[in-house]
Design a protein around this motif. Structure first.
Motif, short mmCIF file in Angstrom:
data_model
loop_
_atom_site.label_atom_id
_atom_site.label_comp_id
_atom_site.label_asym_id
_atom_site.label_seq_id
_atom_site.Cartn_x
_atom_site.Cartn_y
_atom_site.Cartn_z
N CYS A 124 37.63 -22.45 -5.42
CA CYS A 124 37.48 -21.10 -6.00
C CYS A 124 38.33 -20.08 -5.24
N SER A 125 38.38 -20.19 -3.94
CA SER A 125 39.21 -19.28 -3.14
C SER A 125 40.69 -19.48 -3.49
N TYR A 126 41.10 -20.72 -3.64
CA TYR A 126 42.48 -21.02 -4.03
C TYR A 126 42.77 -20.42 -5.41
N ALA A 127 41.85 -20.60 -6.35
CA ALA A 127 42.04 -20.07 -7.70
C ALA A 127 42.16 -18.55 -7.67
N GLU A 128 41.34 -17.90 -6.88
CA GLU A 128 41.40 -16.44 -6.78
C GLU A 128 42.70 -15.97 -6.15
N ARG A 129 43.16 -16.67 -5.11
CA ARG A 129 44.45 -16.31 -4.50
C ARG A 129 45.61 -16.50 -5.48
N ALA A 130 45.44 -17.44 -6.41
CA ALA A 130 46.48 -17.71 -7.42
C ALA A 130 46.35 -16.78 -8.64
N GLY A 131 45.36 -15.88 -8.61
CA GLY A 131 45.26 -14.88 -9.66
C GLY A 131 44.12 -15.02 -10.64
N ALA A 132 43.24 -15.98 -10.47
CA ALA A 132 42.12 -16.17 -11.39
C ALA A 132 40.91 -15.32 -10.99
N ASP A 133 40.17 -14.90 -11.96
CA ASP A 133 38.88 -14.25 -11.73
C ASP A 133 37.82 -15.31 -12.08
N VAL A 134 37.38 -16.02 -11.09
CA VAL A 134 36.50 -17.18 -11.28
C VAL A 134 35.21 -16.78 -11.97
N LEU A 135 34.55 -15.74 -11.51
CA LEU A 135 33.25 -15.36 -12.08
C LEU A 135 33.39 -14.85 -13.51
N LEU A 136 34.44 -14.12 -13.80
CA LEU A 136 34.67 -13.66 -15.17
C LEU A 136 34.94 -14.85 -16.10
N THR A 137 35.70 -15.81 -15.62
CA THR A 137 35.95 -17.00 -16.43
C THR A 137 34.65 -17.75 -16.70
N LEU A 138 33.80 -17.88 -15.69
CA LEU A 138 32.50 -18.53 -15.91
C LEU A 138 31.65 -17.76 -16.92
N ASP A 139 31.69 -16.44 -16.87
CA ASP A 139 30.96 -15.64 -17.86
C ASP A 139 31.45 -15.96 -19.27
N ARG A 140 32.74 -16.04 -19.43
CA ARG A 140 33.31 -16.32 -20.75
C ARG A 140 33.01 -17.74 -21.20
N LEU A 141 33.04 -18.69 -20.28
CA LEU A 141 32.69 -20.06 -20.63
C LEU A 141 31.22 -20.17 -21.04
N ALA A 142 30.35 -19.41 -20.36
CA ALA A 142 28.92 -19.43 -20.67
C ALA A 142 28.65 -18.94 -22.09
N GLY A 143 29.49 -18.05 -22.59
CA GLY A 143 29.30 -17.50 -23.93
C GLY A 143 29.95 -18.30 -25.03
N ASP A 144 30.56 -19.43 -24.72
CA ASP A 144 31.25 -20.25 -25.72
C ASP A 144 30.34 -21.36 -26.22
N ASP A 145 29.89 -21.25 -27.45
CA ASP A 145 28.98 -22.25 -28.03
C ASP A 145 29.66 -23.59 -28.29
N GLY A 146 30.99 -23.63 -28.26
CA GLY A 146 31.72 -24.87 -28.48
C GLY A 146 31.75 -25.78 -27.27
N LEU A 147 31.33 -25.27 -26.14
CA LEU A 147 31.29 -26.06 -24.91
C LEU A 147 29.91 -26.66 -24.69
N ASP A 148 29.89 -27.81 -24.05
CA ASP A 148 28.64 -28.45 -23.66
C ASP A 148 28.78 -28.91 -22.21
N PRO A 149 28.80 -27.94 -21.27
CA PRO A 149 29.07 -28.26 -19.86
C PRO A 149 28.05 -29.22 -19.25
N HIS A 150 28.52 -29.98 -18.28
CA HIS A 150 27.67 -30.93 -17.57
C HIS A 150 26.80 -30.24 -16.52
#
Length: 127
Positions: free
Chosen positions: A86-112
């Motif tokens: 996650c630290s690597y992703a953030e240094r590379a420009g990702a907003d990890v928590l925002l991405t998780l928020d968006r993934l949580a709202g996607d009904d097409g996903l069935d995360p493990h």
């Protein structure tokens, strides 16, 4: 390549050298349905993860986040690995928590893993 766990479509990628100790191999694949990672035979250095979700980061940031997602079912056991990814992703420009928020709202996903629960735990970890 189909996901070995659920049969979903996967996105293959090259694992950044700094994260190879956290990944299933030098190349991995992220399932666009269950968000598991699995070893892959090959993958691009600059992957596009839009089949997973339109807001998923691309390139090394996406690769790092993909590895972290594959580990989130074992947060207690893989805490340091997840933090590194996650630290690597953030240094590379990702907003990890925002991405998780968006993934949580996607009904097409069935995360493990439970995205909302892990997002809360990850927020505490990344402080």
């Amino acid at each position: 390549m189909a996901c070995p766990a659920c049969g979903g479509e996967t996105v293959a990628f090259a694992v950044p050298a700094d994260l190879r100790g956290h990944a299933p191999g030098p190349h991995a694949a992220l399932c666009s349905r269950c968000l598991r990672t699995a070893p892959a035979d090959d993958g691009p250095d600059d992957p596009t993860f839009e089949t997973v979700h339109p807001s998923f980061p691309d390139g090394e940031a996406g690769a790092a986040l993909a590895i972290a997602l594959g580990l989130l079912d074992s947060l207690a056991l893989r805490r340091d690995d997840i933090d590194d990814c996650c630290s690597y992703a953030e240094r590379a420009g990702a907003d990890v928590l925002l991405t998780l928020d968006r993934l949580a709202g996607d009904d097409g996903l069935d995360p493990h893993f439970d995205v909302e629960r892990r997002r809360h735990q990850l927020a505490e970890l990344l402080r």
